[in-house]
Structures are given as C-alpha cells and as structure tokens.
Design an enzyme around this catalytic site. Sequence first.
Site, PDB file in Angstrom:
ATOM      1  N   ARG A  61      62.427  31.066  71.685  1.00  0.00           N
ATOM      2  CA  ARG A  61      63.798  30.788  71.258  1.00  0.00           C
ATOM      3  C   ARG A  61      64.697  32.019  71.299  1.00  0.00           C
ATOM      4  O   ARG A  61      65.854  31.924  71.681  1.00  0.00           O
ATOM      5  CB  ARG A  61      63.789  30.298  69.810  1.00  0.00           C
ATOM      6  CG  ARG A  61      63.279  28.913  69.697  1.00  0.00           C
ATOM      7  CD  ARG A  61      63.246  28.478  68.265  1.00  0.00           C
ATOM      8  NE  ARG A  61      62.848  27.080  68.261  1.00  0.00           N
ATOM      9  CZ  ARG A  61      62.592  26.381  67.179  1.00  0.00           C
ATOM     10  NH1 ARG A  61      62.687  26.941  66.019  1.00  0.00           N
ATOM     11  NH2 ARG A  61      62.243  25.115  67.267  1.00  0.00           N
ATOM     12  N   HIS A  71      68.766  28.494  67.059  1.00  0.00           N
ATOM     13  CA  HIS A  71      68.246  27.497  67.990  1.00  0.00           C
ATOM     14  C   HIS A  71      69.134  27.534  69.219  1.00  0.00           C
ATOM     15  O   HIS A  71      70.349  27.472  69.119  1.00  0.00           O
ATOM     16  CB  HIS A  71      68.262  26.099  67.370  1.00  0.00           C
ATOM     17  CG  HIS A  71      67.358  25.171  68.105  1.00  0.00           C
ATOM     18  ND1 HIS A  71      67.688  24.694  69.356  1.00  0.00           N
ATOM     19  CD2 HIS A  71      66.152  24.668  67.817  1.00  0.00           C
ATOM     20  CE1 HIS A  71      66.709  23.920  69.785  1.00  0.00           C
ATOM     21  NE2 HIS A  71      65.763  23.883  68.865  1.00  0.00           N
ATOM     22  N   ARG A  81      59.815  32.874  64.323  1.00  0.00           N
ATOM     23  CA  ARG A  81      58.918  31.748  64.037  1.00  0.00           C
ATOM     24  C   ARG A  81      58.533  31.013  65.317  1.00  0.00           C
ATOM     25  O   ARG A  81      59.398  30.708  66.138  1.00  0.00           O
ATOM     26  CB  ARG A  81      59.627  30.780  63.089  1.00  0.00           C
ATOM     27  CG  ARG A  81      58.865  29.493  62.838  1.00  0.00           C
ATOM     28  CD  ARG A  81      59.638  28.615  61.889  1.00  0.00           C
ATOM     29  NE  ARG A  81      60.839  28.086  62.478  1.00  0.00           N
ATOM     30  CZ  ARG A  81      60.949  26.852  62.967  1.00  0.00           C
ATOM     31  NH1 ARG A  81      59.930  26.036  62.966  1.00  0.00           N
ATOM     32  NH2 ARG A  81      62.094  26.437  63.475  1.00  0.00           N
ATOM     33  N   HIS A  90      69.475  28.414  62.799  1.00  0.00           N
ATOM     34  CA  HIS A  90      68.506  27.334  62.690  1.00  0.00           C
ATOM     35  C   HIS A  90      67.471  27.567  61.593  1.00  0.00           C
ATOM     36  O   HIS A  90      67.150  26.672  60.835  1.00  0.00           O
ATOM     37  CB  HIS A  90      67.796  27.193  64.043  1.00  0.00           C
ATOM     38  CG  HIS A  90      66.800  26.090  64.104  1.00  0.00           C
ATOM     39  ND1 HIS A  90      67.144  24.769  63.856  1.00  0.00           N
ATOM     40  CD2 HIS A  90      65.476  26.089  64.377  1.00  0.00           C
ATOM     41  CE1 HIS A  90      66.059  24.017  63.982  1.00  0.00           C
ATOM     42  NE2 HIS A  90      65.035  24.790  64.284  1.00  0.00           N
ATOM     43  N   GLU A 100      55.949  22.805  72.791  1.00  0.00           N
ATOM     44  CA  GLU A 100      57.259  23.432  72.657  1.00  0.00           C
ATOM     45  C   GLU A 100      57.168  24.890  73.084  1.00  0.00           C
ATOM     46  O   GLU A 100      56.077  25.430  73.276  1.00  0.00           O
ATOM     47  CB  GLU A 100      57.751  23.320  71.208  1.00  0.00           C
ATOM     48  CG  GLU A 100      58.046  21.880  70.808  1.00  0.00           C
ATOM     49  CD  GLU A 100      58.506  21.732  69.377  1.00  0.00           C
ATOM     50  OE1 GLU A 100      58.486  22.728  68.644  1.00  0.00           O
ATOM     51  OE2 GLU A 100      58.878  20.617  68.992  1.00  0.00           O
TER      52      GLU A 100
END
Length: 518
Positions: free
Chosen positions: A287, A240, A383, A348, A115
Amino acid sequence: MNTDYLVIGSGIAGLTFSVKIAEKFPNKNIVIVTKASEDESNTKYAQGGVAIVSNKEEDSFKKHIKDTLIAGDGLCKEDVVEMVVKEGPERLEELLLWGANFDINDTGKFDLGKEGGHSEYRIVHHKDITGHEIERALLTKAHQLPNISILPHHFAIDLVTNHHIKDYDSKKLTCFGAYVLDQKSGNIFTIKANSTLLASGGIGCVYGHTTNPVIATGDGIAMAYRAKARIKDMEFVQFHPTALYEAKGESSFLISEAVRGFGAYLRNKKGYRFMPDYDERAELASRDIVSQSIDSELKKSGEPHVYLDCTHLDMDAFINHFPNIYKECLEHHIDIKTDWIPVVPASHYLCGGIEVDKKGKTTINNLFACGECSRTGLHGANRLASNSLLEALVYAHNIYKYYSEKQLEFEHVDIPDWNDEGTTITKEHILIQHNLKQLQALMRDYVGIVRSNKRLKRAIKHLDLIYEEVEDLYREYKITTSLCELRNMINVAHLIIRQSLDRSENKGGYYNIDNVKH
C-alpha cells in the site's frame, strides 16, 4: 455508575473481549460505551477480511510471518508477529462458533482471497463486507448475555486517573473509569470501573479524505495521551491507495485492495498504466508504495485523482465477488464495465497508537487497549492487508486470558463529579466546523503521504493557533461531542507531527523527502 469492566468502543476488539469475559464470569458486569449506534465502528467498514493460515498444504505460519515482517519494514516485534499469526486459526474457530459466516468455494473450503503484500491466498472473507458480517455476529452474541450493557450514543470524554482524586498518593498511575456524556440528555456522569478497555478505533477523520466512518476521530488515543499513557509510532499513518474520489472530500467509499488483486490496472488521465514504472509488482506492490506512486503522479499532473480500470476483467466474476463495490459505483454513475473509477489515496489505518504489551496492558494501571487505537508492534512501519481484524481478535483474547487468571483489584476511591460550573451552552458551532476544516486541510497538505521537515514545522505553527482557539471554546462552553472530537483530533495531529519530526529514517508507510540519502 459502577461496573467491573468498562469497554469504550463497540467494534471487533471491544465486543470480542466483552463476549468472552461475560461468558466466563456471569456474575460480573460489563458496560460498553459507544458514541454512535452500537453497530457503527471501523470494523463494520472492513471490506477485505481476516488474514489467517487455513490452507496448510500451500500456506504456512512461516510465510504469513515473513509477509508481515516485510510489510513492517524492520520495525515489527517478531515475537508479537509470531504469536498473532499462530493464534489466528483458533480465534477464527471462535468467530465461526459465534455464527459469523465466511465465503466457501465449490469444494466446501474457505474461498480465500489474496491482497497486496501476501505471498499466498489466505484472506477469509464474506463477500466484500467481511467486517459488517463479523460485527453482526458479535452483536447478536453480546445481546444474548444479560451481564453486558451497551450504551449507544454515549461519548467518553476523559479517563479518570489519580490526578482527579483528592489526596490519592499512590505513585502508580491508575485508571478508575471515565467521564461519559449522554448525548441525548446532555448529562455527564462517571462510570467507575475496576478495569477499563480502550477499543475506540482509528483516527481517519483527522485527514478529511478517509475510508473511515465519521466516528474515527482518535478519541481513545487522545484520552490516553492526556492521561499520560505512552503513545508510539503515530507517524505511521497508512493511506489506502484507492478510495473513490469525491470532490467534496469527507469519508470516501473504499475500493478494496482485492480489486487490484483481481487484476485491475491503475491509469493516469492520459490512460497510461504507471505502476510498472515504480515497482516490479505493479498494482500488487504494498500500500505505501502504491500510495506514494499515485501521490507522485498527482503532483506531476496537478490532477485531483487517478483511475482504476476494471474494464478488461471478467465482469460476471467481478460482480459476484464485489457486489457492493459494483453497486456503489453505479450509484455514482460509474459503470465499471465501460468506465474507469476515479480514485485517490485516503487515510485508512493507524499502525501506531497506545503502547501495549502482549497482554494488552498500557503504561497505566487497570487500563488496557485493543484494536486500531493500540500499538502492539505487529504492524511495524506498515500494516499488512487484513492483519488488523486478526490483531483485534488475538489481543481481545489475551486481555480476556489475563483477567481469567487474575482477580480484579478494587480501589475504594471517591471520584468527583464532572465540574462544568461557569460554562454556557455554545452558539459557536460555526467555529467548531471552521477549525475542523482547517485542521483536516492542514493534515492533508502538510502531513500527508510524502512529508518534509519544513512542512511539518509549518504545520506545528498552524496547529498551535487552532489548539489555542479550541481550548478557549472548551473552557467557556458546555461539552458537546463535536467540540470534544475536534479537541481529540488536535491532540492526535500534534502526536503525528511531533513523532514524524522525531523520525530520521524513512520506513514503511512513512516517507519524508529530507530523510532520503542522496
């Protein structure tokens, strides 16, 4: 009601701790309070997986630590990052022993995903519903242990601390349990506990557009804040980049980051692929960068969403890998073989929360926090994808370890019953809904992905008006879940705005145009 351990929340954090402590001390009681059904939690909606170093030939702890530190943009606690990453494989072993299933490839090894922000393939997953699978395994295990009681449809209203107790003169702020609303009967009762664990999840619903379930209203953080625990890093709300756009807003279906990892492109309405203009990693940038880039495109065009284009991908492989996403899109009349998916950034994950040490202890005696409601220092300003389930597993274990080596302290105190004399049953549900919608619009428009001091200061003025009206309702009427949730969300919004104004430097997921040095 009396118990040894009170756990508020039934996601991965609360259940992991409960199962471990129940097995270790079969004569001790654990009560888990959860406000919806027992399996409804943010854990259940985690699609991606658990980031763990399992392939030692190609991956290493050093690489995972480095990726986490880069994502956290200089604000991670390095010793915490090292501890969490290195403990990962052991915690995964326990999940496997408890019956959680993860995808394996033809060679019999984990089928690892990759990811945004990760330098290697290291995401252990179960299709695109990893959290659901972990939740299933943990609940099955919890039901096998007779000393765990789960109370679904019970809402924790407030923590019980010194100031509730008459003539309690200790200087040390201590938690003695919680006042809890039985949502079916409307009764409010006290659960007295020798230890209380907040594992109450995130705050997504404060923003309206969110990938979180409707239960994510920041209850644990708000309770801890009112009890005077230290709350930190609330300005770092992770958005997100790709939630399925729905005109009505509310909880949105998440189009996993892994879809971009699989090769999908982001396009604007004209079909232009814009991410390479913003970052050389294009769709695989972290992100915060992808969200800010989409936000910038939307502000330029005035459009409500952009598109995720999967039409060029190997469809058989895609459907095999993301069956749930494929099915959900079809239900929204989007056939990803030929159609682009309309997507919008949505709140998110919260990187901040209730401040805890490495043992999960808060600044209040006998009160612990774990999972998304806690601020451990692992995530820093942003994160890294799939580090959240890992954090919950490691910290649940650390709290368990602390109690394995330390006797519970018994305090003989008389906790007064909940007092709601003089209140009446509310007929004002419309006011609660109206204020909720106002709060969500305020947070979206004034305290979103890109902030400014002017907007933040205006937000405070608007929020104060909502706060005063809701406090009046709280004093006048009998407690309802929706009223308490709204009150909690107002507390959380206040923390996000105040801590945003206190931050004078842009880091990770926090971006304020007034902090840009020209």
